[in-house]
Design a protein around this motif. Structure first.
Motif, PDB file in Angstrom:
ATOM      1  N   ASP A 218       0.829  -1.206   0.000  1.00  0.00           N
ATOM      2  CA  ASP A 218       0.000   0.000   0.000  1.00  0.00           C
ATOM      3  C   ASP A 218       0.864   1.257   0.000  1.00  0.00           C
ATOM      4  O   ASP A 218       0.545   2.240  -0.675  1.00  0.00           O
ATOM      5  N   VAL A 219       1.945   1.232   0.757  1.00  0.00           N
ATOM      6  CA  VAL A 219       2.866   2.376   0.755  1.00  0.00           C
ATOM      7  C   VAL A 219       3.432   2.571  -0.646  1.00  0.00           C
ATOM      8  O   VAL A 219       3.449   3.689  -1.177  1.00  0.00           O
ATOM      9  N   GLU A 220       3.879   1.500  -1.260  1.00  0.00           N
ATOM     10  CA  GLU A 220       4.427   1.600  -2.616  1.00  0.00           C
ATOM     11  C   GLU A 220       3.376   2.092  -3.607  1.00  0.00           C
ATOM     12  O   GLU A 220       3.684   2.874  -4.507  1.00  0.00           O
ATOM     13  N   ALA A 221       2.143   1.628  -3.434  1.00  0.00           N
ATOM     14  CA  ALA A 221       1.070   2.047  -4.334  1.00  0.00           C
ATOM     15  C   ALA A 221       0.795   3.540  -4.225  1.00  0.00           C
ATOM     16  O   ALA A 221       0.546   4.208  -5.234  1.00  0.00           O
ATOM     17  N   THR A 222       0.849   4.080  -3.012  1.00  0.00           N
ATOM     18  CA  THR A 222       0.606   5.511  -2.866  1.00  0.00           C
ATOM     19  C   THR A 222       1.759   6.323  -3.442  1.00  0.00           C
ATOM     20  O   THR A 222       1.539   7.385  -4.028  1.00  0.00           O
ATOM     21  N   TYR A 223       2.974   5.826  -3.299  1.00  0.00           N
ATOM     22  CA  TYR A 223       4.099   6.499  -3.958  1.00  0.00           C
ATOM     23  C   TYR A 223       3.945   6.444  -5.473  1.00  0.00           C
ATOM     24  O   TYR A 223       4.227   7.418  -6.180  1.00  0.00           O
ATOM     25  N   GLN A 224       3.499   5.319  -5.996  1.00  0.00           N
ATOM     26  CA  GLN A 224       3.296   5.191  -7.435  1.00  0.00           C
ATOM     27  C   GLN A 224       2.191   6.129  -7.903  1.00  0.00           C
ATOM     28  O   GLN A 224       2.287   6.734  -8.970  1.00  0.00           O
ATOM     29  N   ARG A 225       1.141   6.262  -7.094  1.00  0.00           N
ATOM     30  CA  ARG A 225       0.062   7.192  -7.436  1.00  0.00           C
ATOM     31  C   ARG A 225       0.625   8.600  -7.573  1.00  0.00           C
ATOM     32  O   ARG A 225       0.287   9.319  -8.517  1.00  0.00           O
ATOM     33  N   ARG A 226       1.470   8.975  -6.628  1.00  0.00           N
ATOM     34  CA  ARG A 226       2.072  10.309  -6.709  1.00  0.00           C
ATOM     35  C   ARG A 226       2.928  10.428  -7.955  1.00  0.00           C
ATOM     36  O   ARG A 226       2.847  11.410  -8.680  1.00  0.00           O
ATOM     37  N   ALA A 227       3.724   9.404  -8.228  1.00  0.00           N
ATOM     38  CA  ALA A 227       4.598   9.448  -9.400  1.00  0.00           C
ATOM     39  C   ALA A 227       3.797   9.545 -10.696  1.00  0.00           C
ATOM     40  O   ALA A 227       4.224  10.209 -11.638  1.00  0.00           O
ATOM     41  N   ASP A 228       2.640   8.896 -10.740  1.00  0.00           N
ATOM     42  CA  ASP A 228       1.811   8.933 -11.939  1.00  0.00           C
ATOM     43  C   ASP A 228       0.973  10.201 -12.023  1.00  0.00           C
ATOM     44  O   ASP A 228       0.790  10.773 -13.099  1.00  0.00           O
ATOM     45  N   LEU A 229       0.447  10.648 -10.901  1.00  0.00           N
ATOM     46  CA  LEU A 229      -0.526  11.734 -10.889  1.00  0.00           C
ATOM     47  C   LEU A 229       0.095  13.109 -11.052  1.00  0.00           C
ATOM     48  O   LEU A 229      -0.367  13.911 -11.871  1.00  0.00           O
ATOM     49  N   ILE A 230       1.124  13.384 -10.314  1.00  0.00           N
ATOM     50  CA  ILE A 230       1.639  14.751 -10.249  1.00  0.00           C
ATOM     51  C   ILE A 230       2.119  15.266 -11.602  1.00  0.00           C
ATOM     52  O   ILE A 230       1.727  16.356 -12.009  1.00  0.00           O
ATOM     53  N   PRO A 231       2.944  14.515 -12.345  1.00  0.00           N
ATOM     54  CA  PRO A 231       3.362  15.061 -13.646  1.00  0.00           C
ATOM     55  C   PRO A 231       2.179  15.327 -14.579  1.00  0.00           C
ATOM     56  O   PRO A 231       2.179  16.323 -15.307  1.00  0.00           O
ATOM     57  N   ASN A 232       1.168  14.469 -14.550  1.00  0.00           N
ATOM     58  CA  ASN A 232       0.000  14.685 -15.401  1.00  0.00           C
ATOM     59  C   ASN A 232      -0.769  15.928 -14.978  1.00  0.00           C
ATOM     60  O   ASN A 232      -1.211  16.704 -15.830  1.00  0.00           O
ATOM     61  N   LEU A 233      -0.941  16.114 -13.680  1.00  0.00           N
ATOM     62  CA  LEU A 233      -1.630  17.317 -13.203  1.00  0.00           C
ATOM     63  C   LEU A 233      -0.858  18.574 -13.574  1.00  0.00           C
ATOM     64  O   LEU A 233      -1.442  19.573 -14.001  1.00  0.00           O
ATOM     65  N   VAL A 234       0.439  18.532 -13.418  1.00  0.00           N
ATOM     66  CA  VAL A 234       1.265  19.694 -13.755  1.00  0.00           C
ATOM     67  C   VAL A 234       1.130  20.025 -15.233  1.00  0.00           C
ATOM     68  O   VAL A 234       0.996  21.189 -15.619  1.00  0.00           O
ATOM     69  N   GLU A 235       1.121  19.000 -16.096  1.00  0.00           N
ATOM     70  CA  GLU A 235       0.996  19.237 -17.529  1.00  0.00           C
ATOM     71  C   GLU A 235      -0.366  19.834 -17.878  1.00  0.00           C
ATOM     72  O   GLU A 235      -0.461  20.705 -18.740  1.00  0.00           O
ATOM     73  N   VAL A 236      -1.434  19.379 -17.216  1.00  0.00           N
ATOM     74  CA  VAL A 236      -2.762  19.941 -17.466  1.00  0.00           C
ATOM     75  C   VAL A 236      -2.776  21.414 -17.085  1.00  0.00           C
ATOM     76  O   VAL A 236      -3.269  22.261 -17.836  1.00  0.00           O
ATOM     77  N   VAL A 237      -2.232  21.722 -15.927  1.00  0.00           N
ATOM     78  CA  VAL A 237      -2.208  23.117 -15.482  1.00  0.00           C
ATOM     79  C   VAL A 237      -1.365  23.959 -16.436  1.00  0.00           C
ATOM     80  O   VAL A 237      -1.772  25.056 -16.830  1.00  0.00           O
ATOM     81  N   LYS A 238      -0.210  23.434 -16.826  1.00  0.00           N
ATOM     82  CA  LYS A 238       0.649  24.183 -17.746  1.00  0.00           C
ATOM     83  C   LYS A 238      -0.045  24.411 -19.081  1.00  0.00           C
ATOM     84  O   LYS A 238       0.019  25.498 -19.654  1.00  0.00           O
ATOM     85  N   ALA A 239      -0.723  23.381 -19.582  1.00  0.00           N
ATOM     86  CA  ALA A 239      -1.392  23.507 -20.874  1.00  0.00           C
ATOM     87  C   ALA A 239      -2.510  24.538 -20.806  1.00  0.00           C
ATOM     88  O   ALA A 239      -2.655  25.373 -21.701  1.00  0.00           O
ATOM     89  N   TYR A 240      -3.299  24.496 -19.741  1.00  0.00           N
ATOM     90  CA  TYR A 240      -4.390  25.454 -19.657  1.00  0.00           C
ATOM     91  C   TYR A 240      -3.852  26.862 -19.413  1.00  0.00           C
ATOM     92  O   TYR A 240      -4.357  27.830 -19.981  1.00  0.00           O
ATOM     93  N   ALA A 241      -2.824  26.967 -18.589  1.00  0.00           N
ATOM     94  CA  ALA A 241      -2.224  28.283 -18.355  1.00  0.00           C
ATOM     95  C   ALA A 241      -1.655  28.832 -19.654  1.00  0.00           C
ATOM     96  O   ALA A 241      -1.761  30.024 -19.939  1.00  0.00           O
TER      97      ALA A 241
END
Length: 196
Positions: free
Chosen positions: A40-63
């Motif tokens: 579960d700890v590894e899964a939450t780290y993986q979620r962060r690794a997968d989620l954050i770059p995608n969120l940043v790209e969405v924000v950058k694209a819309y900005a």
């Protein structure tokens, strides 16, 4: 013949309840719980690794989209400001055409901005940044919860192999070592940085 097997039968009947209380199965269950909690700890780290770059790209694209729209308005406005059409220039078709083209660019840029604002009132860049902030906070909270649950399961396991009678079972049969709880790394007090 029966008298010969009677001591063996009695010894078996006496040791069966003792074996059921030796903790062998409980220790195994506790160790599996440790493995699951770590997953579960590894899964939450993986979620962060997968989620954050995608969120940043969405924000950058819309900005960037908003930036392009505002930049187009600024440039069109500057062109309109550069073209001076006086009353005496009204007879010059080129001057009128240049004036109308500049005004058309400004109108087009403004209409794009209005369409974006009308159709997507909640998708402005500042809202995206707030959403990104909430996602980052939520992800870090999930990681913290997973770490805490892992440490709790490690504590249960370590206690189970160190207390009597399970300690005897572990020392004689299993020989399992204590599990290490999650410990923060040096410098972990510094939050991860997101750059745009």
């Amino acid at each position: 013949m029966f008298k010969r097997f009677l001591p063996l039968l009695l010894a078996t009947l006496i040791t069966l309840p003792a074996l059921s209380g030796c903790g062998y199965n409980q220790i195994q269950e506790n160790e599996e719980a440790v493995f699951a909690a770590w997953a579960d700890v590894e899964a939450t780290y993986q979620r962060r690794a997968d989620l954050i770059p995608n969120l940043v790209e969405v924000v950058k694209a819309y900005a960037a989209h908003e930036k392009e729209t505002l930049q187009a308005i600024t440039e069109a406005r500057a062109k309109v400001g550069q073209i001076n059409l006086s009353a005496k220039d009204l007879a010059d078709p080129n001057a009128i055409q240049n004036f109308q083209a500049a005004q058309g660019e400004l109108s087009g840029a403004l209409s794009r901005l209005l369409v974006v604002a009308e159709n997507y009132p909640d998708l402005k860049a500042n809202q995206n940044f707030l959403d990104l902030q909430h996602q980052l906070e939520g992800t870090e909270n999930r990681i913290n919860v997973a770490r805490q649950r892992f440490n709790e399961t490690v504590q249960v396991f370590n206690t189970s192999i160190r207390t009597f009678p399970n300690s005897l079972t572990n020392n004689w049969l299993l020989k399992l070592d204590r599990k290490e709880p999650f410990k923060a790394e040096a410098g972990a007090a510094v939050a991860p940085k997101v750059q745009f």
